[in-house]
Design a protein around this motif. Structure first.
Motif, PDB file in Angstrom:
ATOM      1  N   ASN A   1      26.121  57.701  64.915  1.00 39.38           N
ATOM      2  CA  ASN A   1      25.297  56.820  64.086  1.00 39.38           C
ATOM      3  C   ASN A   1      24.459  55.842  64.905  1.00 39.38           C
ATOM      4  O   ASN A   1      23.353  55.499  64.495  1.00 39.38           O
ATOM      5  N   VAL A   2      24.967  55.380  66.041  1.00 37.35           N
ATOM      6  CA  VAL A   2      24.230  54.395  66.833  1.00 37.35           C
ATOM      7  C   VAL A   2      22.926  54.978  67.366  1.00 37.35           C
ATOM      8  O   VAL A   2      21.850  54.420  67.111  1.00 37.35           O
TER       9      VAL A   2
ATOM     10  N   GLY B   1      20.475  55.689  64.501  1.00 37.01           N
ATOM     11  CA  GLY B   1      19.811  54.489  64.021  1.00 37.01           C
ATOM     12  C   GLY B   1      18.722  54.019  64.967  1.00 37.01           C
ATOM     13  O   GLY B   1      17.649  53.573  64.533  1.00 37.01           O
TER      14      GLY B   1
ATOM     15  N   PHE C   1      14.888  47.606  61.814  1.00 37.83           N
ATOM     16  CA  PHE C   1      16.334  47.407  61.944  1.00 37.83           C
ATOM     17  C   PHE C   1      17.026  47.572  60.599  1.00 37.83           C
ATOM     18  O   PHE C   1      18.066  48.224  60.489  1.00 37.83           O
ATOM     19  N   ALA C   2      16.433  46.978  59.549  1.00 37.91           N
ATOM     20  CA  ALA C   2      17.032  47.047  58.213  1.00 37.91           C
ATOM     21  C   ALA C   2      17.092  48.494  57.712  1.00 37.91           C
ATOM     22  O   ALA C   2      18.124  48.933  57.196  1.00 37.91           O
TER      23      ALA C   2
ATOM     24  N   ALA D   1      17.011  51.260  59.532  1.00 36.82           N
ATOM     25  CA  ALA D   1      17.942  52.018  60.376  1.00 36.82           C
ATOM     26  C   ALA D   1      19.390  51.722  59.984  1.00 36.82           C
ATOM     27  O   ALA D   1      20.220  52.626  59.920  1.00 36.82           O
ATOM     28  N   THR D   2      19.679  50.464  59.684  1.00 43.57           N
ATOM     29  CA  THR D   2      21.033  50.092  59.260  1.00 43.57           C
ATOM     30  C   THR D   2      21.379  50.746  57.930  1.00 43.57           C
ATOM     31  O   THR D   2      22.473  51.299  57.759  1.00 43.57           O
ATOM     32  N   LEU D   3      20.447  50.684  56.985  1.00 43.52           N
ATOM     33  CA  LEU D   3      20.697  51.301  55.685  1.00 43.52           C
ATOM     34  C   LEU D   3      20.857  52.814  55.789  1.00 43.52           C
ATOM     35  O   LEU D   3      21.659  53.406  55.069  1.00 43.52           O
TER      36      LEU D   3
ATOM     37  N   GLY E   1      22.236  54.367  58.184  1.00 46.18           N
ATOM     38  CA  GLY E   1      23.576  54.608  58.697  1.00 46.18           C
ATOM     39  C   GLY E   1      24.671  54.360  57.673  1.00 46.18           C
ATOM     40  O   GLY E   1      25.776  54.874  57.800  1.00 46.18           O
ATOM     41  N   LEU E   2      24.375  53.558  56.651  1.00 45.41           N
ATOM     42  CA  LEU E   2      25.382  53.264  55.629  1.00 45.41           C
ATOM     43  C   LEU E   2      25.578  54.409  54.644  1.00 45.41           C
ATOM     44  O   LEU E   2      26.552  54.428  53.899  1.00 45.41           O
TER      45      LEU E   2
END
Length: 115
Positions: free
Chosen positions: A66-67, A70, A88-89, A91-93, A95-96
């Motif tokens: 995931n890292v 992202g 960033f937002a 990419a984070t979403l 991964g969720l």
């Protein structure tokens, strides 16, 4: 922050791809083949173990993958002109999705076992 140079972008994307490949091999394939060997299974059995995965290998491999995934999403968005926070937002979403889908799948398996 200006646009990412083509060489830097290629380096970062290559790094992300390498980490994802290494996570696949060392967290999924190697433990899967070791588990198949320990169970006395042949090549076909080893393939089944690798495809189904071992619990610990999958639990380790997903976060490792995931890292860089992202990072690749964020790099692509910054290159397309999005701001760093928005990249960033997103990419984070992105991964969720996997943990939420894993939870849903776990609940479905628990319900199916009860039948």
């Amino acid at each position: 922050m200006g646009p990412i140079a083509a060489g830097t972008q290629g380096l970062l994307l290559g790094f992300g791809a390498g980490v994802m490949l290494a996570a696949s091999v060392f967290s999924l394939l190697v433990p899967g083949f070791a588990a198949a060997t320990a169970l006395g299974l042949g090549p076909a059995g080893a393939a089944l173990v690798v495809v189904s995965g071992t619990r610990d290998a999958v639990a380790t491999g997903i976060p490792l993958q995931n890292v860089p995934e992202g990072l690749i999403v964020a790099i692509a968005l910054v290159t397309a002109g999005y701001g760093r926070f928005a990249a960033f937002a997103v990419a984070t979403l992105s991964g969720l999705v996997e943990p939420l889908a894993a939870l849903a799948g776990s609940l479905m398996v628990a319900q199916a076992e009860a039948l």
